[in-house]
Design an enzyme around this catalytic site. Sequence first.
Site, mmCIF file in Angstrom:
data_model
loop_
_atom_site.group_PDB
_atom_site.id
_atom_site.type_symbol
_atom_site.label_atom_id
_atom_site.label_comp_id
_atom_site.label_asym_id
_atom_site.label_seq_id
_atom_site.Cartn_x
_atom_site.Cartn_y
_atom_site.Cartn_z
ATOM 1 N N SER A 82 0.831 -1.367 -0.048
ATOM 2 C CA SER A 82 -0.043 0.070 -0.014
ATOM 3 C C SER A 82 0.938 1.271 0.104
ATOM 4 O O SER A 82 2.087 1.198 0.603
ATOM 5 C CB SER A 82 -0.938 -0.079 1.305
ATOM 6 O OG SER A 82 -1.068 1.218 1.570
ATOM 7 N N GLY A 95 -10.588 5.877 9.755
ATOM 8 C CA GLY A 95 -10.844 5.955 10.977
ATOM 9 C C GLY A 95 -11.741 7.016 11.437
ATOM 10 O O GLY A 95 -12.194 7.546 12.447
ATOM 11 N N GLY A 108 -15.109 7.417 10.298
ATOM 12 C CA GLY A 108 -16.650 7.191 9.986
ATOM 13 C C GLY A 108 -16.930 7.267 8.555
ATOM 14 O O GLY A 108 -18.106 7.469 8.328
ATOM 15 N N LEU A 109 -16.069 7.303 7.399
ATOM 16 C CA LEU A 109 -16.447 7.317 6.176
ATOM 17 C C LEU A 109 -16.315 6.097 5.332
ATOM 18 O O LEU A 109 -15.936 5.972 4.202
ATOM 19 C CB LEU A 109 -15.618 8.425 5.504
ATOM 20 C CG LEU A 109 -16.014 9.800 6.089
ATOM 21 C CD1 LEU A 109 -15.018 10.813 5.403
ATOM 22 C CD2 LEU A 109 -17.170 10.303 6.116
ATOM 23 N N SER A 116 -13.644 3.629 5.164
ATOM 24 C CA SER A 116 -12.318 3.196 4.588
ATOM 25 C C SER A 116 -12.381 1.808 4.343
ATOM 26 O O SER A 116 -11.749 1.334 3.488
ATOM 27 C CB SER A 116 -11.133 3.997 5.151
ATOM 28 O OG SER A 116 -11.235 3.574 6.486
ATOM 29 N N SER A 117 -12.853 1.136 5.431
ATOM 30 C CA SER A 117 -12.437 -0.479 5.406
ATOM 31 C C SER A 117 -13.588 -0.953 4.108
ATOM 32 O O SER A 117 -12.900 -1.999 3.379
ATOM 33 C CB SER A 117 -12.664 -1.036 6.669
ATOM 34 O OG SER A 117 -14.084 -0.583 7.156
ATOM 35 N N ASP A 169 -21.995 -0.281 4.730
ATOM 36 C CA ASP A 169 -20.971 0.088 3.980
ATOM 37 C C ASP A 169 -20.561 -0.496 2.468
ATOM 38 O O ASP A 169 -20.278 0.263 1.636
ATOM 39 C CB ASP A 169 -19.882 0.095 5.007
ATOM 40 C CG ASP A 169 -20.168 0.686 6.364
ATOM 41 O OD1 ASP A 169 -21.104 1.524 6.411
ATOM 42 O OD2 ASP A 169 -19.302 0.508 7.278
ATOM 43 N N TYR A 222 -18.554 0.082 19.994
ATOM 44 C CA TYR A 222 -19.690 -0.294 19.012
ATOM 45 C C TYR A 222 -20.074 -1.735 19.099
ATOM 46 O O TYR A 222 -21.403 -1.852 19.144
ATOM 47 C CB TYR A 222 -18.706 -0.451 17.537
ATOM 48 C CG TYR A 222 -19.447 -0.701 16.707
ATOM 49 C CD1 TYR A 222 -19.880 0.281 15.694
ATOM 50 C CD2 TYR A 222 -19.786 -1.950 16.039
ATOM 51 C CE1 TYR A 222 -20.919 -0.102 14.594
ATOM 52 C CE2 TYR A 222 -20.697 -2.455 15.173
ATOM 53 C CZ TYR A 222 -21.068 -1.413 14.052
ATOM 54 O OH TYR A 222 -22.067 -1.640 13.068
HETATM 55 C C1 GLA Z 1 -20.044 1.469 10.982
HETATM 56 C C2 GLA Z 1 -20.517 0.326 10.507
HETATM 57 C C3 GLA Z 1 -21.837 0.199 9.875
HETATM 58 C C4 GLA Z 1 -22.907 0.773 10.802
HETATM 59 C C5 GLA Z 1 -22.430 2.150 11.112
HETATM 60 C C6 GLA Z 1 -23.358 2.743 12.245
HETATM 61 O O1 GLA Z 1 -19.737 2.274 10.155
HETATM 62 O O2 GLA Z 1 -19.373 -0.422 9.640
HETATM 63 O O3 GLA Z 1 -22.308 -1.186 9.397
HETATM 64 O O4 GLA Z 1 -23.377 -0.162 11.740
HETATM 65 O O5 GLA Z 1 -20.956 1.870 11.784
HETATM 66 O O6 GLA Z 1 -24.546 3.060 11.617
#
Ligand code: GLA
Length: 377
Positions: free
Chosen positions: A65, A116, A118-119, A121-122, A166, A218
Amino acid sequence: MNGAARLFRWIYESEPDGVWAAPGRVNLIGEHTDYNDGLVLPFALQERTLAAIKQRDDGLIRICSSQNPNEIIGIPTKELAPGWPAGWSGYVAGVPWALETDIGFDVAIDSSVPVGSGLSSSAALICAVGLGLNELFGLGFSRRELARRTHLTENEYVGAPTGGMDQIASLLCIEGHAILYDVRADSVDQIHFDPIGAGFEVVVVDTMVRHGHAGGEYAARREDCELSAAKLGVATLRDVAYADLDSALDKLGDEQLIKRTRHVVTENQRVLDTAAALDADDWPAVGELLTAAHTSIRDDFEASCVELDIAVDMLLDSGALGARMTGGGFGGAAIALVATEKSESARRTVRSVFADNGFVPPHIFTVVPSAGATRIA
Ligand code: GLA
């Protein structure tokens, strides 16, 4: 030339067979509902992860990477096993495992999706590799099936107990739309979403506070939801109708479970209301729903943090129609729907309030509803 192809040539001294790109996503609304069989409304970002891939005939996988160009990770496909290797390369190794192929490949990764925040990336990483292997090896999976299998990569191979939103967003979104995904019905509906055309911007404030979803908070929220459903005698919280919420809460008799359940059930309703408001071009209503969603996830689901709350408050004070945290929470990014002419001053306000509080400077940018994963070379 793209960064992944360049890295590929440099590291492996040959040409990739192809390059695939998959986007991160912003979840407009519907947070912590997906693993409760609920409703979500994400859209794809223009920021994407690129995977340059070349098939090998010896069953070996090599991964590198641009974020860490001095490390090449090698794994024979025969030795793939959940949890190995640990770290980011597990997200790549878990893809052939979930696609049940033992064909080897070299891959070079390059990404513009912030990690990391919340968008997602994984999911961008998993889906770029997943679409690439599917097309390159002729595996023949539909995008829906790819979304299901790449979700297994994250849940079972990496061990992060995330919902399936996602991967659906990264693989199925189309430009100028958000995708209404009903997890229980396993149905998707493309909802026209063109903020710029209506005179607005979706501004993202990445607080730079980092989270991980492989465990911790989570997973604890997910357990609370499962416990609530069990106490109510239903399969998941999706089975609690909005109209029956009060009587369900009375039965729970535990303040923490009451709050978690109230968030999930009201959030499902807000997703439906947001889709209807977008259909009606009622942007002020969309804004109010976003802000209500933030209040709910902050107070009832307790998945926000002080930096996110301050960002949301400052965006609203600067005239945003609505604002909320997006993604898994406990850090990451907030989004706001802001009239284009107010966007610059909103950004300035957030920056200066972050500085006054001694926070790390936020990364602030505008996102545009973009297309899902695709082959680019
Ligand atoms: C992460 C998880 C999703 C979802 C959100 C919360 O992004 O990958 O599947 O649960 O949190 O809405």
